[in-house]
Design a protein around this motif. Structure first.
Motif, PDB file in Angstrom:
ATOM      1  N   SER A 279       0.828  -1.208   0.000  1.00 62.75           N
ATOM      2  CA  SER A 279       0.000   0.000   0.000  1.00 62.75           C
ATOM      3  C   SER A 279       0.860   1.255   0.000  1.00 62.75           C
ATOM      4  CB  SER A 279      -0.930   0.001   1.219  1.00 62.75           C
ATOM      5  OG  SER A 279      -1.786  -1.116   1.196  1.00 62.75           O
ATOM      6  N   ASP A 280       1.923   1.246   0.796  1.00 66.96           N
ATOM      7  CA  ASP A 280       2.815   2.406   0.846  1.00 66.96           C
ATOM      8  C   ASP A 280       3.483   2.650  -0.498  1.00 66.96           C
ATOM      9  OD1 ASP A 280       2.327   3.240   3.404  1.00 66.96           O
ATOM     10  OD2 ASP A 280       4.066   2.273   4.307  1.00 66.96           O
ATOM     11  N   LEU A 281       3.891   1.579  -1.165  1.00 67.93           N
ATOM     12  CA  LEU A 281       4.516   1.727  -2.490  1.00 67.93           C
ATOM     13  C   LEU A 281       3.525   2.286  -3.505  1.00 67.93           C
ATOM     14  CD1 LEU A 281       6.658  -1.530  -2.648  1.00 67.93           C
ATOM     15  CD2 LEU A 281       7.532   0.815  -2.745  1.00 67.93           C
ATOM     16  N   ILE A 282       2.294   1.815  -3.464  1.00 65.47           N
ATOM     17  CA  ILE A 282       1.257   2.316  -4.377  1.00 65.47           C
ATOM     18  C   ILE A 282       0.975   3.790  -4.116  1.00 65.47           C
ATOM     19  CG2 ILE A 282      -1.193   2.143  -4.993  1.00 65.47           C
ATOM     20  CD1 ILE A 282      -0.938  -0.901  -4.457  1.00 65.47           C
ATOM     21  N   LEU A 283       0.858   4.156  -2.856  1.00 69.88           N
ATOM     22  CA  LEU A 283       0.589   5.553  -2.501  1.00 69.88           C
ATOM     23  C   LEU A 283       1.761   6.452  -2.894  1.00 69.88           C
ATOM     24  CD1 LEU A 283      -1.082   5.002   0.982  1.00 69.88           C
ATOM     25  CD2 LEU A 283      -2.207   5.837  -1.098  1.00 69.88           C
ATOM     26  N   SER A 284       2.973   5.950  -2.745  1.00 71.61           N
ATOM     27  CA  SER A 284       4.143   6.727  -3.162  1.00 71.61           C
ATOM     28  C   SER A 284       4.175   6.876  -4.686  1.00 71.61           C
ATOM     29  CB  SER A 284       5.434   6.061  -2.681  1.00 71.61           C
ATOM     30  OG  SER A 284       5.604   6.262  -1.291  1.00 71.61           O
ATOM     31  N   PHE A 285       3.740   5.837  -5.388  1.00 68.78           N
ATOM     32  CA  PHE A 285       3.678   5.928  -6.854  1.00 68.78           C
ATOM     33  C   PHE A 285       2.668   6.999  -7.280  1.00 68.78           C
ATOM     34  CE2 PHE A 285       1.958   4.579 -10.994  1.00 68.78           C
ATOM     35  CZ  PHE A 285       3.134   4.559 -11.738  1.00 68.78           C
ATOM     36  N   LEU A 286       1.539   7.065  -6.572  1.00 69.59           N
ATOM     37  CA  LEU A 286       0.554   8.109  -6.870  1.00 69.59           C
ATOM     38  C   LEU A 286       1.118   9.500  -6.579  1.00 69.59           C
ATOM     39  CD1 LEU A 286      -2.666   6.418  -5.411  1.00 69.59           C
ATOM     40  CD2 LEU A 286      -2.011   6.623  -7.821  1.00 69.59           C
ATOM     41  N   ASP A 287       1.882   9.610  -5.501  1.00 71.36           N
ATOM     42  CA  ASP A 287       2.542  10.875  -5.175  1.00 71.36           C
ATOM     43  C   ASP A 287       3.552  11.251  -6.256  1.00 71.36           C
ATOM     44  OD1 ASP A 287       1.107  11.064  -2.850  1.00 71.36           O
ATOM     45  OD2 ASP A 287       2.717  10.334  -1.548  1.00 71.36           O
ATOM     46  N   TYR A 288       4.246  10.235  -6.766  1.00 71.85           N
ATOM     47  CA  TYR A 288       5.247  10.473  -7.814  1.00 71.85           C
ATOM     48  C   TYR A 288       4.591  10.994  -9.093  1.00 71.85           C
ATOM     49  CZ  TYR A 288       8.795   9.478 -11.350  1.00 71.85           C
ATOM     50  OH  TYR A 288       9.681   9.585 -12.390  1.00 71.85           O
ATOM     51  N   ASN A 289       3.414  10.476  -9.423  1.00 68.37           N
ATOM     52  CA  ASN A 289       2.701  10.955 -10.614  1.00 68.37           C
ATOM     53  C   ASN A 289       2.340  12.430 -10.504  1.00 68.37           C
ATOM     54  OD1 ASN A 289       2.752   8.561 -12.033  1.00 68.37           O
ATOM     55  ND2 ASN A 289       0.797   7.829 -11.211  1.00 68.37           N
ATOM     56  N   GLU A 290       2.119  12.887  -9.254  1.00 74.04           N
ATOM     57  CA  GLU A 290       1.783  14.298  -9.051  1.00 74.04           C
ATOM     58  C   GLU A 290       3.009  15.192  -8.953  1.00 74.04           C
ATOM     59  OE1 GLU A 290      -0.775  14.884  -5.722  1.00 74.04           O
ATOM     60  OE2 GLU A 290      -2.362  13.566  -6.493  1.00 74.04           O
ATOM     61  N   SER A 291       4.018  14.724  -8.246  1.00 67.60           N
ATOM     62  CA  SER A 291       5.189  15.578  -7.976  1.00 67.60           C
ATOM     63  C   SER A 291       6.352  15.361  -8.940  1.00 67.60           C
ATOM     64  CB  SER A 291       5.685  15.334  -6.551  1.00 67.60           C
ATOM     65  OG  SER A 291       6.181  14.010  -6.415  1.00 67.60           O
ATOM     66  N   GLY A 292       6.477  14.146  -9.466  1.00 63.92           N
ATOM     67  CA  GLY A 292       7.605  13.839 -10.339  1.00 63.92           C
ATOM     68  C   GLY A 292       8.912  13.652  -9.582  1.00 63.92           C
ATOM     69  N   SER A 293       8.854  13.667  -8.256  1.00 58.55           N
ATOM     70  CA  SER A 293      10.060  13.532  -7.445  1.00 58.55           C
ATOM     71  C   SER A 293      10.212  12.105  -6.948  1.00 58.55           C
ATOM     72  CB  SER A 293      10.006  14.489  -6.246  1.00 58.55           C
ATOM     73  OG  SER A 293      11.076  14.248  -5.356  1.00 58.55           O
ATOM     74  N   SER A 294      11.394  11.531  -7.144  1.00 61.77           N
ATOM     75  CA  SER A 294      11.643  10.162  -6.689  1.00 61.77           C
ATOM     76  C   SER A 294      11.798  10.072  -5.174  1.00 61.77           C
ATOM     77  CB  SER A 294      12.908   9.617  -7.354  1.00 61.77           C
ATOM     78  OG  SER A 294      14.039  10.385  -6.984  1.00 61.77           O
ATOM     79  N   ARG A 295      11.907  11.217  -4.505  1.00 60.79           N
ATOM     80  CA  ARG A 295      12.073  11.228  -3.050  1.00 60.79           C
ATOM     81  C   ARG A 295      10.866  10.609  -2.331  1.00 60.79           C
ATOM     82  NH1 ARG A 295      15.961  14.836  -1.071  1.00 60.79           N
ATOM     83  NH2 ARG A 295      14.731  15.176   0.806  1.00 60.79           N
ATOM     84  N   VAL A 296       9.723  10.561  -2.997  1.00 60.53           N
ATOM     85  CA  VAL A 296       8.522   9.997  -2.357  1.00 60.53           C
ATOM     86  C   VAL A 296       8.639   8.497  -2.132  1.00 60.53           C
ATOM     87  CG1 VAL A 296       7.027  11.798  -3.316  1.00 60.53           C
ATOM     88  CG2 VAL A 296       7.338   9.667  -4.584  1.00 60.53           C
ATOM     89  N   PHE A 297       9.651   7.870  -2.738  1.00 57.06           N
ATOM     90  CA  PHE A 297       9.842   6.429  -2.557  1.00 57.06           C
ATOM     91  C   PHE A 297      10.838   6.101  -1.443  1.00 57.06           C
ATOM     92  CE2 PHE A 297       8.403   6.572  -7.012  1.00 57.06           C
ATOM     93  CZ  PHE A 297       7.371   5.658  -6.941  1.00 57.06           C
TER      94      PHE A 297
END
Length: 404
Positions: free
Chosen positions: A131-149
């Protein structure tokens, strides 16, 4: 009588499942956690036989040590000045007294049921990791920053607590590996889950649990190989997995930079370098100074953190101001409740290794915890207190068997 006892055992079992679910939902849905704690307590109360329960506690030095460790925090309220802060800490840690009392004074649940709870815990951690990985992937789609992972960016269920999540995942990983080695009929699924947890552990970049997992893993593998639990072929696969884990840490910029920071901190402690931006080393230095001034009883649970923060701000005003803790549970306990507190904590970590009938998963939990306590005050947050207070008595009652 036996039927009544079986009923109590079932209540304990389902309450424990509720509590384990609560570890996953503790930051946004507290009913499973609170309900599980209350149900365990009520079952203990209404199962009576208090004299027998008292005898069981008095025969168990680990139970006595856990409860005494908490009582020292309560006693420190008699000499702490910051009463409000002290009571907050005492209330936070109350499960360190109650859960050992409830779980170690009775037969509680069978070894088979205990292991079922551990498997449920491991599966829930896999769910949280996915779930955390999926949510971070959604954050990445919005921010474009790999730091969310990485690091705090990956902790959605337990926001801002990568150290605690790494503790959870490390234990869940070993439970998964134990399932695979013990011949589970769902080896592939457990292997996939272990892979997911391993990837998440790398991305969380908790340096202490990089070390803890690697060290405990190597010791466990050597011991398993000597006991003929691991074949040479399986050993090669295990070594390959460990190699990939280490390569993953070193090769990813976000994780390798954390290793470099840790290296600089160690050099600073040895006096060979001052190149580091993390205040942890300074906290240890000033924390030790406070302990030297109050070695016997400590400063009290209400004053230790405030005293450290005040000292730190006076000497290191260039660091960002906030309410510091000691970032080391042994120093934290010593500063709060004195030398007896840290000795009890060390006893709880070390004593089971000298006992022949302890389950390997209990010793693995202690190994992970012992090292994790070195760089974080793990018992200063609910996520750490409840995990420690529940897993310690649960695993201490799990005895080794040839087949789980």
């Amino acid at each position: 009588m036996n039927k009544e006892k079986n009923n109590y055992t079932q209540y304990y079992f389902y309450a424990s499942i509720s509590l384990v679910i609560g570890l996953l939902t503790q930051d946004f849905f507290k009913i499973p956690l609170t309900g599980g704690l209350i149900a365990i307590g009520l079952t203990w109360i209404f199962s009576f036989s208090y004299k027998e329960k008292l005898k069981n506690i008095l025969k168990d030095p680990l139970a006595i040590s856990l409860m005494l460790y908490y009582l020292l925090h309560l006693f420190s309220m008699t000499y702490t000045d910051n009463i409000a802060e002290g009571w907050n800490d005492v209330l936070l840690k109350i499960s360190i007294f109650l859960l050992p009392l409830f779980m170690m004074s009775t037969s509680f649940i069978s070894g088979q049921k205990r292991f079922q709870i551990l498997k449920i815990f491991a599966l829930l951690m896999m769910l949280m990791a996915a779930s955390d990985l999926i949510l971070s992937f959604l954050d990445y789609n919005e921010s474009g920053s790999s730091r969310v992972f990485f690091y705090v960016g990956l902790t959605h269920f337990l926001p801002g607590q990568p150290h605690y999540v790494s503790w959870y995942y490390s234990m869940a990983l070993f439970i998964s590996l134990y399932q695979i080695l013990r011949g589970s009929n769902k080896k592939l699924l457990w292997a996939l889950g272990a892979g997911l947890l391993l990837v998440s552990l790398i991305l969380l970049t908790s340096r202490a649990f990089y070390i803890a997992f690697t060290f405990v893993f190597i010791v466990s593998v050597v011991k398993a190989f000597r006991s003929s639990i691991l074949s040479k072929q399986t050993l090669r696969v295990v070594i390959l997995a460990l190699g990939l884990f280490i390569i993953g840490i070193i090769s990813i910029p976000n994780t390798s930079s954390r290793i470099i920071d840790a290296k600089n901190e160690v050099k600073s402690l040895m006096g060979t370098s001052s190149k580091h931006t993390n205040p942890r080393v300074h906290l240890w230095e000033h924390g030790v100074q406070l302990i030297v001034e109050n070695p016997l009883l400590g400063l009290g649970v209400g004053d230790a953190r405030e005293a450290l923060t005040k000292t730190f701000e006076e000497i290191r005003p260039n660091f960002f101001r906030y309410n510091f803790n000691f970032h080391n549970q042994y120093l934290q306990s010593w500063a709060e409740v004195g030398i007896l507190g840290v000795l009890l904590l060390i006893f709880l970590m070390i004593r089971p290794f000298s006992q022949k009938d302890q389950h390997p998963l209990f010793l693995i939990f202690l190994g992970l915890t012992l090292i994790g306590f070195l760089t974080e005050s793990m018992l200063e947050r609910q996520a750490g207190v409840l995990f420690f207070a529940f897993m310690y008595p649960l695993l201490s009652g799990l005895k080794p068997k040839k087949v789980e």
